[in-house]
Design a protein around this motif. Structure first.
Motif, PDB file in Angstrom:
ATOM      1  N   GLU A 199      14.442   4.972 -71.695  1.00  0.00           N
ATOM      2  CA  GLU A 199      15.030   5.804 -70.650  1.00  0.00           C
ATOM      3  C   GLU A 199      14.197   7.051 -70.381  1.00  0.00           C
ATOM      4  OE1 GLU A 199      17.096   6.959 -67.623  1.00  0.00           O
ATOM      5  OE2 GLU A 199      17.712   5.126 -68.669  1.00  0.00           O
ATOM      6  N   LEU A 200      13.620   7.646 -71.418  1.00  0.00           N
ATOM      7  CA  LEU A 200      12.981   8.955 -71.277  1.00  0.00           C
ATOM      8  C   LEU A 200      11.465   8.900 -71.125  1.00  0.00           C
ATOM      9  CD1 LEU A 200      15.154  10.859 -73.883  1.00  0.00           C
ATOM     10  CD2 LEU A 200      15.305  10.980 -71.386  1.00  0.00           C
ATOM     11  N   LYS A 201      10.875   7.718 -71.148  1.00  0.00           N
ATOM     12  CA  LYS A 201       9.413   7.632 -71.116  1.00  0.00           C
ATOM     13  C   LYS A 201       8.805   8.180 -69.828  1.00  0.00           C
ATOM     14  CE  LYS A 201       9.438   2.807 -69.702  1.00  0.00           C
ATOM     15  NZ  LYS A 201       9.314   1.459 -70.179  1.00  0.00           N
ATOM     16  N   ASN A 202       9.569   8.217 -68.740  1.00  0.00           N
ATOM     17  CA  ASN A 202       9.048   8.713 -67.461  1.00  0.00           C
ATOM     18  C   ASN A 202       9.605  10.075 -67.077  1.00  0.00           C
ATOM     19  OD1 ASN A 202       7.431   6.396 -66.966  1.00  0.00           O
ATOM     20  ND2 ASN A 202       9.281   5.288 -66.367  1.00  0.00           N
ATOM     21  N   GLY A 203      10.205  10.772 -68.029  1.00  0.00           N
ATOM     22  CA  GLY A 203      10.767  12.083 -67.722  1.00  0.00           C
ATOM     23  C   GLY A 203      12.266  12.014 -67.559  1.00  0.00           C
ATOM     24  N   ILE A 204      12.846  13.114 -67.090  1.00  0.00           N
ATOM     25  CA  ILE A 204      14.305  13.177 -66.986  1.00  0.00           C
ATOM     26  C   ILE A 204      14.710  13.611 -65.584  1.00  0.00           C
ATOM     27  CG2 ILE A 204      14.591  15.555 -67.803  1.00  0.00           C
ATOM     28  CD1 ILE A 204      16.926  14.281 -69.588  1.00  0.00           C
ATOM     29  N   THR A 205      15.732  12.949 -65.056  1.00  0.00           N
ATOM     30  CA  THR A 205      16.300  13.260 -63.745  1.00  0.00           C
ATOM     31  C   THR A 205      17.807  13.400 -63.925  1.00  0.00           C
ATOM     32  OG1 THR A 205      16.722  10.946 -63.198  1.00  0.00           O
ATOM     33  CG2 THR A 205      14.534  11.826 -62.614  1.00  0.00           C
ATOM     34  N   LYS A 206      18.501  13.753 -62.852  1.00  0.00           N
ATOM     35  CA  LYS A 206      19.966  13.833 -62.906  1.00  0.00           C
ATOM     36  C   LYS A 206      20.539  12.484 -63.328  1.00  0.00           C
ATOM     37  CE  LYS A 206      24.264  15.038 -61.982  1.00  0.00           C
ATOM     38  NZ  LYS A 206      25.106  14.664 -63.085  1.00  0.00           N
ATOM     39  N   ASP A 207      19.997  11.387 -62.778  1.00  0.00           N
ATOM     40  CA  ASP A 207      20.483  10.051 -63.140  1.00  0.00           C
ATOM     41  C   ASP A 207      20.218   9.744 -64.614  1.00  0.00           C
ATOM     42  OD1 ASP A 207      21.435   9.558 -60.606  1.00  0.00           O
ATOM     43  OD2 ASP A 207      19.659   8.443 -59.962  1.00  0.00           O
ATOM     44  N   SER A 208      19.038  10.118 -65.102  1.00  0.00           N
ATOM     45  CA  SER A 208      18.748   9.804 -66.498  1.00  0.00           C
ATOM     46  C   SER A 208      19.581  10.658 -67.451  1.00  0.00           C
ATOM     47  CB  SER A 208      17.255   9.905 -66.803  1.00  0.00           C
ATOM     48  OG  SER A 208      16.749  11.179 -66.556  1.00  0.00           O
ATOM     49  N   VAL A 209      19.948  11.890 -67.048  1.00  0.00           N
ATOM     50  CA  VAL A 209      20.850  12.701 -67.870  1.00  0.00           C
ATOM     51  C   VAL A 209      22.169  11.945 -68.048  1.00  0.00           C
ATOM     52  CG1 VAL A 209      22.287  14.788 -67.908  1.00  0.00           C
ATOM     53  CG2 VAL A 209      19.853  14.955 -67.375  1.00  0.00           C
ATOM     54  N   ASP A 210      22.698  11.418 -66.954  1.00  0.00           N
ATOM     55  CA  ASP A 210      23.945  10.652 -67.031  1.00  0.00           C
ATOM     56  C   ASP A 210      23.775   9.401 -67.885  1.00  0.00           C
ATOM     57  OD1 ASP A 210      25.187  12.537 -65.415  1.00  0.00           O
ATOM     58  OD2 ASP A 210      24.892  11.364 -63.568  1.00  0.00           O
ATOM     59  N   ARG A 211      22.635   8.726 -67.765  1.00  0.00           N
ATOM     60  CA  ARG A 211      22.410   7.518 -68.557  1.00  0.00           C
ATOM     61  C   ARG A 211      22.257   7.840 -70.042  1.00  0.00           C
ATOM     62  NH1 ARG A 211      19.457   6.022 -63.860  1.00  0.00           N
ATOM     63  NH2 ARG A 211      17.485   6.602 -64.814  1.00  0.00           N
ATOM     64  N   VAL A 212      21.572   8.941 -70.374  1.00  0.00           N
ATOM     65  CA  VAL A 212      21.428   9.326 -71.778  1.00  0.00           C
ATOM     66  C   VAL A 212      22.801   9.662 -72.356  1.00  0.00           C
ATOM     67  CG1 VAL A 212      20.519  11.093 -73.348  1.00  0.00           C
ATOM     68  CG2 VAL A 212      19.018  10.037 -71.643  1.00  0.00           C
ATOM     69  N   LYS A 213      23.625  10.399 -71.603  1.00  0.00           N
ATOM     70  CA  LYS A 213      24.976  10.690 -72.071  1.00  0.00           C
ATOM     71  C   LYS A 213      25.753   9.392 -72.294  1.00  0.00           C
ATOM     72  CE  LYS A 213      27.147  14.057 -69.834  1.00  0.00           C
ATOM     73  NZ  LYS A 213      27.474  15.024 -68.760  1.00  0.00           N
TER      74      LYS A 213
END
Length: 190
Positions: free
Chosen positions: A16-30
């Motif tokens: 999930e984090l290999k390409n950086g973090i976005t608003k969508d990835s914050v939600d996915r990490v949570k």
């Protein structure tokens, strides 16, 4: 399909984090951290307890993308009010219950101001929280007089220093972030 364990969480976080973090990835990490249900055998032997302070055990360096760690909070221990050096902080309670006090950033133009609390939160086992410096500063701790608490933390991007704030003045000190234990070479599953 088996239990979603810490190994699966680590693999998913790296992807999930290999390409950086976005608003969508914050939600996915949570969401990923919520999917992982606390299972003490996953982190058995990695706990480190101190009567003096809460402790930090590094589990995974995430190929330099993040730090995944467990923090052990003995009875009545708390962190100072602190920032996260422009990093995303995700926290999941694994054992016990922890509290979070959130604070506004102090006004640097006026000295001697008491830190202004803006929120109080309580996190029970399997609850997940997220904070960035844009949200404010915080203090985390264990109010229990009976049992310790354990939390799982993910910091994206990793950081080596942060600011520790004085409650009554708002003044800060830059402090080095240290680990009481480092299992990153042994614990990483990938």
């Amino acid at each position: 399909m088996g239990r979603y364990d810490l190994k699966a969480l680590q693999e998913d976080l790296k992807n999930e984090l290999k390409n950086g973090i976005t608003k969508d990835s914050v939600d996915r990490v949570k969401h990923l951290m919520s999917q992982y249900k606390s299972y003490p055998k996953d982190w058995e032997g990695k706990e480190f307890w101190s009567d003096e302070k809460y402790t930090r055990t590094l589990l995974d360096k995430g190929n330099g993308l993040y730090n995944l760690m467990i923090l052990c909070w003995n009875k009545n221990q708390k962190s100072p009010i602190h920032n996260h050096a422009n990093s995303h902080c995700f926290m999941k309670t694994l054992k016990g219950e922890v509290y979070e006090e959130m604070y506004k950033h102090p006004d640097v133009t006026s000295c001697g101001c008491k830190m202004e609390k803006i929120a109080d939160n309580v996190y029970k086992v399997n609850d997940v929280a997220h904070i960035t410096d844009a949200d404010g500063l915080h203090r985390v701790g264990n109010r229990s007089h009976v049992e310790g608490a354990v939390t799982l933390h993910l910091y994206f991007q990793p950081f080596s220093t942060c600011r520790k704030y004085e409650d009554n003045t708002g003044r800060y000190t830059e402090v080095a972030m240290k680990f009481d234990q480092d299992f990153s070479d042994q614990f990483s599953f990938i």
